[in-house]
Design an enzyme around this catalytic site. Structure first.
Site: not given
Ligand code: F6P
Length: 265
Positions: A23, A128, A188
């Site tokens: 985009a 996230d 739950e």
């Molecule tokens: O920020 C995205 C994310 O997937 C987080 O959810 C997770 O804590 C982190 O990156 C994992 O990082 P890596 O791929 O460097 O292990």
């Protein structure tokens, strides 16, 4: 006047990053602005790993997960010296401004560049959903769909075996993936950075569910809050459910972006 921009993706990839790259590229080119794809995030920016982009460079990318530009984490981009090196490289290539796509670390990098006179626009690209000032980040919806699909499957098998599935989801320090998936799957129990973790309370709740004749239970846990294997073990030892831990891991970051993420991107 803006003549040439760079575009990069940085940090953990997220589904929809390619749609955002596409985009930005096509909009800029249509407005007479040259586009340079910067490979491998801030690492590529500092090293000069640049590629002139045309409309064709981003063809057939909308439905692809990951990022065609590659991504990297460069903790050194905090250092003044490294940022200055990056600014120098951009200037040598006559790049007036940069669009960065990523999460909080990526935003911090853009802030450093801006402070050194390089204008940046940051787009929230992370599963996230932890970027301030935006309701949803690019990739969150796709990751949520992946989690829901997996938990629905786990539910099938855990209800056949009178088990309690303890499922760890990503999110870094943000509980949104756990909360949205937990609600969508009728979990739950939810354990997130926001709820905190009280092992005794979790076990008591599960014992209560047993008295209600529930034949399975789902506990969704945000990563970094507790050890899901230890919790599953404790559940097996202290309740009538057999505990089983599943860490969904990086599968949550892959896959074709949902239409919602494509539109957002
Ligand atoms: O920020 C995205 C994310 O997937 C987080 O959810 C997770 O804590 C982190 O990156 C994992 O990082 P890596 O791929 O460097 O292990």
């Amino acid at each position: 006047m803006l003549r040439k921009i760079g575009i990069l993706t940085s940090g953990g990839d997220s589904p929809g990053m390619n749609a955002a790259i596409r985009a930005v590229t096509r909009t800029a080119l249509s407005n007479g602005i040259e586009v340079v794809g910067i490979h491998d995030g801030y690492k590529g920016l500092v090293e000069g790993n640049y590629e002139p982009f045309t409309k064709v460079s981003v063809s057939e990318t909308m439905a692809r997960g990951g990022t065609i530009l590659g991504s990297a984490r460069l903790p050194e981009f905090k250092d003044e010296e490294v940022v200055l090196k990056g600014c120098q490289k951009l200037k040598e290539n006559n790049i007036d401004a940069v669009v960065v796509i990523g999460g909080d670390g990526t935003y911090r990098g853009a802030d450093s560049l801006t402070k050194h006179g390089i204008n940046c626009i940051a787009l929230p690209g992370t599963i996230d959903n932890d970027i301030q000032g935006t309701d949803f980040t690019i990739g969150f919806d796709t990751a949520l769909n992946t989690i829901v699909e997996c938990v629905d499957k786990l539910k099938d098998t855990s209800s056949s075996h009178h088990r309690c599935s303890v499922v760890e989801v990503m999110g870094n320090r943000c509980g949104d993936l756990a909360i949205y998936s937990g609600i969508s799957c009728g979990a739950e129990i939810l354990i997130t950075p926001e709820t905190g973790y009280d092992e005794e309370a979790v076990l008591e709740k599960l014992k209560y569910f047993e008295t209600r004749k529930k034949n399975h239970a789902i506990v969704i846990v945000s990563e970094k809050v507790c050890d899901v294997n230890a919790l599953a073990d404790k559940i097996s030892k202290s309740t009538g459910f057999a505990g089983r831990a599943t860490i969904l891991g990086h599968i949550q970051r892959g896959g074709a972006p949902t239409p919602t993420d494509r539109v957002l991107a």
